[in-house]
Design an enzyme around this catalytic site. Structure first.
Site, PDB file in Angstrom:
ATOM      1  CG  PHE A  60      -2.720   9.194   9.399  1.00 49.50           C
ATOM      2  CD1 PHE A  60      -2.115   8.181   8.664  1.00 49.50           C
ATOM      3  CD2 PHE A  60      -2.611   9.159  10.782  1.00 49.50           C
ATOM      4  CE1 PHE A  60      -1.412   7.176   9.285  1.00 49.50           C
ATOM      5  CE2 PHE A  60      -1.915   8.155  11.423  1.00 49.50           C
ATOM      6  CZ  PHE A  60      -1.313   7.151  10.669  1.00 49.50           C
ATOM      7  CG  ASN A  88      -0.026   3.931   6.788  1.00 47.68           C
ATOM      8  OD1 ASN A  88      -0.752   3.359   7.599  1.00 47.68           O
ATOM      9  ND2 ASN A  88      -0.233   5.178   6.395  1.00 47.68           N
ATOM     10  CE1 TYR A 121      -3.499   1.691   9.901  1.00 46.11           C
ATOM     11  CE2 TYR A 121      -4.991   3.228  10.963  1.00 46.11           C
ATOM     12  CZ  TYR A 121      -3.716   2.867  10.574  1.00 46.11           C
ATOM     13  OH  TYR A 121      -2.662   3.684  10.857  1.00 46.11           O
ATOM     14  CD  GLU A 143      -2.168   1.498  -3.610  1.00 48.98           C
ATOM     15  OE1 GLU A 143      -1.476   1.876  -2.658  1.00 48.98           O
ATOM     16  OE2 GLU A 143      -3.396   1.277  -3.501  1.00 48.98           O
ATOM     17  N   GLY A 201       0.801  -1.224   0.000  1.00 44.17           N
ATOM     18  CA  GLY A 201       0.000   0.000   0.000  1.00 44.17           C
ATOM     19  C   GLY A 201       0.831   1.270   0.000  1.00 44.17           C
TER      20      GLY A 201
HETATM   21  N1  SAM Z   1       1.615   4.288   2.375  1.00 44.18           N
HETATM   22  C1  SAM Z   1       0.703   5.384   2.198  1.00 44.18           C
HETATM   23  C2  SAM Z   1       0.884   6.392   3.306  1.00 44.18           C
HETATM   24  O1  SAM Z   1       1.482   6.030   4.320  1.00 44.18           O
HETATM   25  O2  SAM Z   1       0.441   7.529   3.140  1.00 44.18           O
HETATM   26  C3  SAM Z   1      -0.770   4.901   2.132  1.00 44.18           C
HETATM   27  C4  SAM Z   1      -1.265   4.181   3.340  1.00 44.18           C
HETATM   28  S1  SAM Z   1      -3.012   3.867   3.324  1.00 44.18           S
HETATM   29  C5  SAM Z   1      -3.314   3.641   5.050  1.00 44.18           C
HETATM   30  C6  SAM Z   1      -3.159   2.183   2.744  1.00 44.18           C
HETATM   31  C7  SAM Z   1      -2.783   1.942   1.296  1.00 44.18           C
HETATM   32  O3  SAM Z   1      -3.018   0.562   0.980  1.00 44.18           O
HETATM   33  C8  SAM Z   1      -3.581   2.728   0.284  1.00 44.18           C
HETATM   34  O4  SAM Z   1      -2.725   3.239  -0.690  1.00 44.18           O
HETATM   35  C9  SAM Z   1      -4.544   1.712  -0.335  1.00 44.18           C
HETATM   36  O5  SAM Z   1      -4.968   2.018  -1.641  1.00 44.18           O
HETATM   37  C10 SAM Z   1      -3.708   0.453  -0.269  1.00 44.18           C
HETATM   38  N2  SAM Z   1      -4.494  -0.803  -0.216  1.00 44.18           N
HETATM   39  C11 SAM Z   1      -5.720  -0.987   0.333  1.00 44.18           C
HETATM   40  N3  SAM Z   1      -6.111  -2.256   0.229  1.00 44.18           N
HETATM   41  C12 SAM Z   1      -5.094  -2.901  -0.409  1.00 44.18           C
HETATM   42  C13 SAM Z   1      -4.895  -4.256  -0.802  1.00 44.18           C
HETATM   43  N4  SAM Z   1      -5.812  -5.189  -0.565  1.00 44.18           N
HETATM   44  N5  SAM Z   1      -3.747  -4.581  -1.440  1.00 44.18           N
HETATM   45  C14 SAM Z   1      -2.795  -3.621  -1.701  1.00 44.18           C
HETATM   46  N6  SAM Z   1      -2.933  -2.337  -1.327  1.00 44.18           N
HETATM   47  C15 SAM Z   1      -4.064  -1.976  -0.693  1.00 44.18           C
END
Ligand code: SAM
Length: 255
Positions: A173, A105, A108, A64, A43
């Site tokens: 955030f 990150n 959640y 991603e 992510g």
């Molecule tokens: N790393 C970035 C930051 O710290 O600002 C984004 C963190 S955000 C909490 C979670 C990230 O995981 C998002 O970019 C989201 O699109 C991605 N994500 C959500 N579900 C996912 C999945 N099943 N597989 C891969 N990435 C995913």
């Protein structure tokens, strides 16, 4: 603070983007990347961790799910960034050269399933540094006897050394989540005493299925007191990891 870009955060993908530079720096310090590390980020989002990591390593792979974010990441034009579009929950880690260091990150809403998925690939992993909901990080690192000690604590601590490193407030955030977050650091145990993982999982799951009931009650379809020296009149939360391992082996012996 990093200036937020125009991407509109998607709730269904658990998008809360890190914007606090002090926290970003602290996470990078915790990861302490070495140039030749084989990093895998789950992510990457808009690159809050990705970009500083790319400055420090020869190569970084990232998974991603959001195609719009992939466009944004691709536009950074970083030759050492390898982006995979897909779902981290079903992603086959076998395609990466082990050993890998996993960071992220995490979204959640699916952080626990991601941890369980990675558990199956622990032999390829050096360590994992994750941001999670504080409550989940506390459950992962809880000691036996505590109210929050449960299936997640046992399943993680049986295979990893689990360290809660620091707490991160919502205002770090954009958008701000409703809860506190935490950085957790996991290293696979050099000597893992668990026998058959499927039996272990089954025993742990059943033991915590009804927290108020005794083990005798929770485990009655798996094993009875005559099959084990562990006192089954206790509740699951009183058992340390080694005792769970013994219990699962006693169950395994019957097959
Ligand atoms: N790393 C970035 C930051 O710290 O600002 C984004 C963190 S955000 C909490 C979670 C990230 O995981 C998002 O970019 C989201 O699109 C991605 N994500 C959500 N579900 C996912 C999945 N099943 N597989 C891969 N990435 C995913």
């Amino acid at each position: 603070m990093i200036t937020p870009t125009k991407h509109k955060a998607r709730k269904r993908f658990g998008q809360n983007f890190l914007t606090d530079q002090t926290i970003i720096d602290k996470i990078i310090t915790t990861i302490a990347p070495k140039q030749t590390d084989n990093l895998l980020e789950i992510g990457p989002g808009q690159g809050a961790l990705t970009l500083p990591l790319l400055e420090r390593v020869d190569q970084l792979s990232a998974i991603e799910i959001d195609r719009d974010l992939i466009k944004l990441l691709t536009a950074y034009n970083k030759p050492n960034l390898i982006i995979h579009q897909g779902d981290a929950l079903s992603f086959d880690l076998a395609q990466f050269n082990p050993p890998i260091r996993v960071v992220g990150n995490l979204p959640y809403n699916i952080s626990s399933p991601i941890l369980f998925h990675l558990l199956n690939h622990r032999d390829k992993i050096i360590d994992m540094t994750f941001m999670l909901q504080k409550e989940v990080a506390e459950r992962m690192s809880a000691a036996h006897g505590s109210k929050i000690y449960g299936r997640l604590s046992v399943m993680m601590q049986a295979f990893f050394k689990v360290e809660l490193i620091f707490i991160v407030p919502p205002e770090s955030f954009d958008p701000a989540p409703k809860v506190d977050s935490a950085i957790i650091y996991l290293t696979p145990l050099k000597v893992c005493k668990v026998g058959n993982i499927a039996y272990f999982e089954q025993v742990v799951k059943a033991a915590f299925a009804h927290r108020r009931k005794t083990l005798r009650n929770c485990l009655k379809s798996l094993l009875t007191q005559e099959h084990t020296q562990i006192n089954l009149s206790q509740r699951a939360e009183m058992l340390d990891i080694d005792t769970f391992i013994t219990l699962a082996k006693d169950y395994e012996k019957q097959h």
